[in-house]
Motif scaffolding. Structure first.
Motif, PDB file in Angstrom:
ATOM      1  N   SER A 134       7.276  13.679  -4.169  1.00 48.35           N
ATOM      2  CA  SER A 134       7.059  13.498  -2.735  1.00 48.35           C
ATOM      3  C   SER A 134       7.447  12.101  -2.268  1.00 48.35           C
ATOM      4  CB  SER A 134       5.581  13.744  -2.397  1.00 48.35           C
ATOM      5  OG  SER A 134       4.754  12.783  -3.033  1.00 48.35           O
ATOM      6  N   MET A 135       7.715  11.189  -3.210  1.00 52.17           N
ATOM      7  CA  MET A 135       8.089   9.818  -2.863  1.00 52.17           C
ATOM      8  C   MET A 135       9.149   9.317  -3.832  1.00 52.17           C
ATOM      9  SD  MET A 135       4.362   8.044  -2.160  1.00 52.17           S
ATOM     10  CE  MET A 135       5.144   6.434  -1.957  1.00 52.17           C
ATOM     11  N   CYS A 136       9.967   8.396  -3.352  1.00 55.12           N
ATOM     12  CA  CYS A 136      10.904   7.666  -4.203  1.00 55.12           C
ATOM     13  C   CYS A 136      10.419   6.216  -4.243  1.00 55.12           C
ATOM     14  CB  CYS A 136      12.327   7.734  -3.658  1.00 55.12           C
ATOM     15  SG  CYS A 136      13.097   9.366  -3.799  1.00 55.12           S
ATOM     16  N   ILE A 137      10.014   5.757  -5.410  1.00 54.44           N
ATOM     17  CA  ILE A 137       9.434   4.421  -5.532  1.00 54.44           C
ATOM     18  C   ILE A 137      10.391   3.478  -6.258  1.00 54.44           C
ATOM     19  CG2 ILE A 137       7.072   5.265  -5.443  1.00 54.44           C
ATOM     20  CD1 ILE A 137       6.948   5.098  -8.469  1.00 54.44           C
ATOM     21  N   ALA A 138      10.174   2.193  -6.037  1.00 57.09           N
ATOM     22  CA  ALA A 138      11.047   1.167  -6.611  1.00 57.09           C
ATOM     23  C   ALA A 138      11.067   1.252  -8.129  1.00 57.09           C
ATOM     24  CB  ALA A 138      10.576  -0.210  -6.171  1.00 57.09           C
ATOM     25  N   SER A 139      12.202   0.913  -8.724  1.00 50.50           N
ATOM     26  CA  SER A 139      12.321   0.854 -10.177  1.00 50.50           C
ATOM     27  C   SER A 139      13.027  -0.438 -10.573  1.00 50.50           C
ATOM     28  CB  SER A 139      13.073   2.074 -10.718  1.00 50.50           C
ATOM     29  OG  SER A 139      14.395   2.111 -10.216  1.00 50.50           O
ATOM     30  N   SER A 184       6.644  -7.714  -2.369  1.00 53.62           N
ATOM     31  CA  SER A 184       6.279  -6.500  -1.625  1.00 53.62           C
ATOM     32  C   SER A 184       7.299  -5.375  -1.830  1.00 53.62           C
ATOM     33  CB  SER A 184       6.132  -6.814  -0.140  1.00 53.62           C
ATOM     34  OG  SER A 184       7.375  -7.237   0.415  1.00 53.62           O
ATOM     35  N   VAL A 185       8.562  -5.740  -2.036  1.00 49.99           N
ATOM     36  CA  VAL A 185       9.605  -4.746  -2.253  1.00 49.99           C
ATOM     37  C   VAL A 185       9.350  -3.979  -3.559  1.00 49.99           C
ATOM     38  CG1 VAL A 185      12.087  -4.384  -2.573  1.00 49.99           C
ATOM     39  CG2 VAL A 185      11.275  -6.153  -0.997  1.00 49.99           C
ATOM     40  N   CYS A 186       8.747  -4.657  -4.529  1.00 46.70           N
ATOM     41  CA  CYS A 186       8.495  -4.064  -5.848  1.00 46.70           C
ATOM     42  C   CYS A 186       7.079  -3.508  -5.974  1.00 46.70           C
ATOM     43  CB  CYS A 186       8.723  -5.106  -6.947  1.00 46.70           C
ATOM     44  SG  CYS A 186      10.224  -6.099  -6.753  1.00 46.70           S
ATOM     45  N   SER A 230      11.222   4.117 -15.414  1.00 42.56           N
ATOM     46  CA  SER A 230      11.753   2.807 -15.014  1.00 42.56           C
ATOM     47  C   SER A 230      10.976   2.174 -13.869  1.00 42.56           C
ATOM     48  CB  SER A 230      13.229   2.933 -14.619  1.00 42.56           C
ATOM     49  OG  SER A 230      13.397   3.842 -13.546  1.00 42.56           O
ATOM     50  N   SER A 231       9.937   2.865 -13.375  1.00 42.82           N
ATOM     51  CA  SER A 231       9.074   2.303 -12.336  1.00 42.82           C
ATOM     52  C   SER A 231       7.736   1.842 -12.918  1.00 42.82           C
ATOM     53  CB  SER A 231       8.813   3.337 -11.227  1.00 42.82           C
ATOM     54  OG  SER A 231      10.010   3.666 -10.550  1.00 42.82           O
TER      55      SER A 231
END
Length: 224
Positions: free
Chosen positions: A72-77, A86-88, A114-115
């Motif tokens: 449901s989400m694409c999170i930073a890796s 904040s970006v990470c 990788s996240s």
């Protein structure tokens, strides 16, 4: 009468013009939709944030983003370009380092996610995923059955935090912690550059006697 009708008509036209402008503005600013990773799409804006519509019409996370388990989400890796922490923030145990998202100190990247950054092994016996994780921390070590272990003829020393070569009875040495009995008992010490029994260690003396007898038996055929 005509003037009043004209005013009402003008207000009605103004209302529809305003409504249409707002609708266009909302459509123009809507950057992403509700289609999860793997779901059908027609264009990029159908997909969730940080995702795009592939040529075979399904949503996929952007580069350096990973899907959550429920997609449901694409999170930073790791590797995502950043300007601050904040970006990470959607990563676990990560920070912005030299312009990219990376694991914090004392953490390493999870090879399966990788996240996610996991705790770096600190002592022998800690969990590991790859041998190089153990080697980086302890030098002469391997990842065996998911745990860091010193290789054969090496043992872990708290004082150094490393796996060092084991010195047995009568082996040459420079430090006490190098000397280890065959049973790994703390009965040896380094004295005059050699591993010897500590004073008063009777079990060590018996072990030394057995060792000497064993050496003599092995050499006996060569003596006669």
């Amino acid at each position: 009468m005509n003037i009043k009708m004209n005013v009402q008509l003008f207000k009605l036209i103004l209302f529809f013009a305003t409504f249409q402008s707002l609708s266009c503005f909302q459509l123009g600013t809507q950057e992403y939709g509700n289609a999860k990773v793997g779901e059908r799409c027609e264009r990029d804006r159908n997909c969730i944030q940080h995702a795009f519509c592939l040529t075979h019409m399904t949503c996929q996370c952007d580069q350096y983003y990973s899907p959550t388990p429920d997609k449901s989400m694409c999170i930073a890796s790791a590797g995502l370009t950043c300007t601050d922490d904040s970006v990470c923030a959607s990563m676990t145990n990560a920070a912005c380092r030299q312009g990219i998202c990376a694991c914090k100190d004392s953490y390493i990247l999870d090879i399966n996610n990788s996240s996610n950054c996991i705790v770096r092994p600190l002592v022998v016996g800690d969990l590991c995923q790859r041998t190089d994780e153990c080697q980086d921390t302890f030098d002469r070590a391997m990842c065996i059955n998911g745990r860091c272990q010193c290789i054969t003829s090496y043992h872990f020393v708290n004082a150094t935090g490393k796996c060092i070569q084991t010195r047995f009875l009568y082996n040459l040495c420079t430090e006490d912690y190098e000397c280890v009995d065959f049973d790994n008992k703390n009965v040896l010490e380094c004295r005059d550059g050699q591993c010897v029994c500590k004073n008063g260690e009777e079990t060590c003396s018996r072990g030394a006697t057995l060792t000497s007898i064993g050496i003599f038996v092995v050499l006996l055929p060569f003596i006669y």
